[in-house]
Design a protein around this motif. Structure first.
Motif, PDB file in Angstrom:
ATOM      1  N   ASN A 265      12.233   3.961 -18.926  1.00  0.00           N
ATOM      2  CA  ASN A 265      12.017   3.408 -17.585  1.00  0.00           C
ATOM      3  C   ASN A 265      10.710   3.950 -16.994  1.00  0.00           C
ATOM      4  O   ASN A 265      10.704   4.624 -15.967  1.00  0.00           O
ATOM      5  CB  ASN A 265      13.200   3.723 -16.662  1.00  0.00           C
TER       6      ASN A 265
ATOM      7  N   ASP B 103       7.312   5.059 -15.275  1.00  0.00           N
ATOM      8  CA  ASP B 103       6.767   4.992 -13.922  1.00  0.00           C
ATOM      9  C   ASP B 103       5.241   4.916 -14.012  1.00  0.00           C
ATOM     10  O   ASP B 103       4.679   4.954 -15.117  1.00  0.00           O
ATOM     11  CB  ASP B 103       7.239   6.193 -13.107  1.00  0.00           C
TER      12      ASP B 103
ATOM     13  N   GLY C  12      11.514  -1.534 -14.451  1.00  0.00           N
ATOM     14  CA  GLY C  12      12.358  -2.199 -13.476  1.00  0.00           C
ATOM     15  C   GLY C  12      11.780  -2.365 -12.084  1.00  0.00           C
ATOM     16  O   GLY C  12      11.994  -3.392 -11.445  1.00  0.00           O
ATOM     17  N   ARG C  13      11.069  -1.407 -11.592  1.00  0.00           N
ATOM     18  CA  ARG C  13      10.564  -1.477 -10.215  1.00  0.00           C
ATOM     19  C   ARG C  13       9.456  -2.517 -10.125  1.00  0.00           C
ATOM     20  O   ARG C  13       8.591  -2.607 -10.995  1.00  0.00           O
ATOM     21  CB  ARG C  13      10.074  -0.115  -9.768  1.00  0.00           C
ATOM     22  N   ALA C  14       9.477  -3.283  -9.059  1.00  0.00           N
ATOM     23  CA  ALA C  14       8.504  -4.367  -8.876  1.00  0.00           C
ATOM     24  C   ALA C  14       7.068  -3.855  -8.908  1.00  0.00           C
ATOM     25  O   ALA C  14       6.187  -4.495  -9.500  1.00  0.00           O
ATOM     26  CB  ALA C  14       8.778  -5.102  -7.569  1.00  0.00           C
ATOM     27  N   GLU C  15       6.817  -2.702  -8.316  1.00  0.00           N
ATOM     28  CA  GLU C  15       5.440  -2.172  -8.296  1.00  0.00           C
ATOM     29  C   GLU C  15       4.992  -1.746  -9.688  1.00  0.00           C
ATOM     30  O   GLU C  15       3.812  -1.862 -10.031  1.00  0.00           O
ATOM     31  CB  GLU C  15       5.282  -1.031  -7.283  1.00  0.00           C
ATOM     32  N   ASN C  16       5.915  -1.279 -10.523  1.00  0.00           N
ATOM     33  CA  ASN C  16       5.560  -0.916 -11.895  1.00  0.00           C
ATOM     34  C   ASN C  16       5.278  -2.163 -12.726  1.00  0.00           C
ATOM     35  O   ASN C  16       4.337  -2.201 -13.522  1.00  0.00           O
ATOM     36  CB  ASN C  16       6.664  -0.092 -12.536  1.00  0.00           C
ATOM     37  N   GLN C  17       6.087  -3.196 -12.543  1.00  0.00           N
ATOM     38  CA  GLN C  17       5.844  -4.472 -13.218  1.00  0.00           C
ATOM     39  C   GLN C  17       4.493  -5.052 -12.805  1.00  0.00           C
ATOM     40  O   GLN C  17       3.738  -5.551 -13.643  1.00  0.00           O
ATOM     41  CB  GLN C  17       6.960  -5.458 -12.886  1.00  0.00           C
ATOM     42  N   SER C  18       4.188  -4.967 -11.512  1.00  0.00           N
ATOM     43  CA  SER C  18       2.902  -5.476 -11.016  1.00  0.00           C
ATOM     44  C   SER C  18       1.734  -4.696 -11.611  1.00  0.00           C
ATOM     45  O   SER C  18       0.716  -5.276 -11.979  1.00  0.00           O
ATOM     46  CB  SER C  18       2.841  -5.407  -9.488  1.00  0.00           C
TER      47      SER C  18
ATOM     48  N   ARG D  56       1.241  -5.851 -15.178  1.00  0.00           N
ATOM     49  CA  ARG D  56       0.739  -7.227 -15.207  1.00  0.00           C
ATOM     50  C   ARG D  56      -0.703  -7.314 -14.714  1.00  0.00           C
ATOM     51  O   ARG D  56      -1.574  -7.890 -15.375  1.00  0.00           O
ATOM     52  CB  ARG D  56       1.643  -8.144 -14.369  1.00  0.00           C
TER      53      ARG D  56
END
Length: 147
Positions: A29, A31, A62-68, A71
């Motif tokens: 997971n 960060d 999982g966290r939106a900011e990590n996905q962003s 990406r």
């Protein structure tokens, strides 16, 4: 005379001598610190050696900011379940250490590299190279010192 930075870089890269493909593992997971440290190590390996390096994680991003972050920066990360572990002849851990249970290091594998800012785990001593600095707040700045 080589500086401390130059010696560390030389020693780290020497630990990968002859390796063709390096699996750079984050903790599960991941960060932002783990992601950015892995990405930095991947870039150092690719630019300073002939080895290919892949960033690999377990768990989820999982966290939106990590996905962003992944990406928007175009960071290519592979899930541990999508790789053939036998394709790699070296493993590196960032922001985690062997034996802690919070990374997807395959059982029976001793990492070539361990770079972290947490207290030393006894299994880390078996790595060919390790740089552990508890006096810094994150692993990513540690990797910046190698660039």
């Amino acid at each position: 005379m080589a500086s401390v930075k130059e010696r560390r870089l030389r020693d780290m890269l020497a630990a990968l001598g002859g390796c063709r493909r390096v699996c750079v593992l984050t903790h599960v997971n991941p960060d932002p610190d783990s992601i950015s440290a892995a990405w930095a190590l991947q870039r150092i390996i690719r630019s300073r050696t002939k080895a290919k390096a892949e960033v690999v994680y377990g768990g989820i991003i999982g966290r939106a900011e990590n996905q962003s972050m992944v990406r928007l920066l175009g960071i290519e990360m592979l899930h541990i379940n999508l790789i053939d572990k036998s394709d790699f002849d070296a493993y590196a851990l960032v922001d985690t250490q062997p034996g802690t249970g919070n990374n997807p290091l395959p059982e029976g594998i001793t990492p070539h590299l361990v770079l972290d800012h947490h207290p030393e785990n006894s299994a880390t001593a078996a790595a060919k190279f390790h740089d552990l600095r508890e006096d810094i707040a994150a692993t990513a700045p540690l990797l910046h010192q190698y660039a």
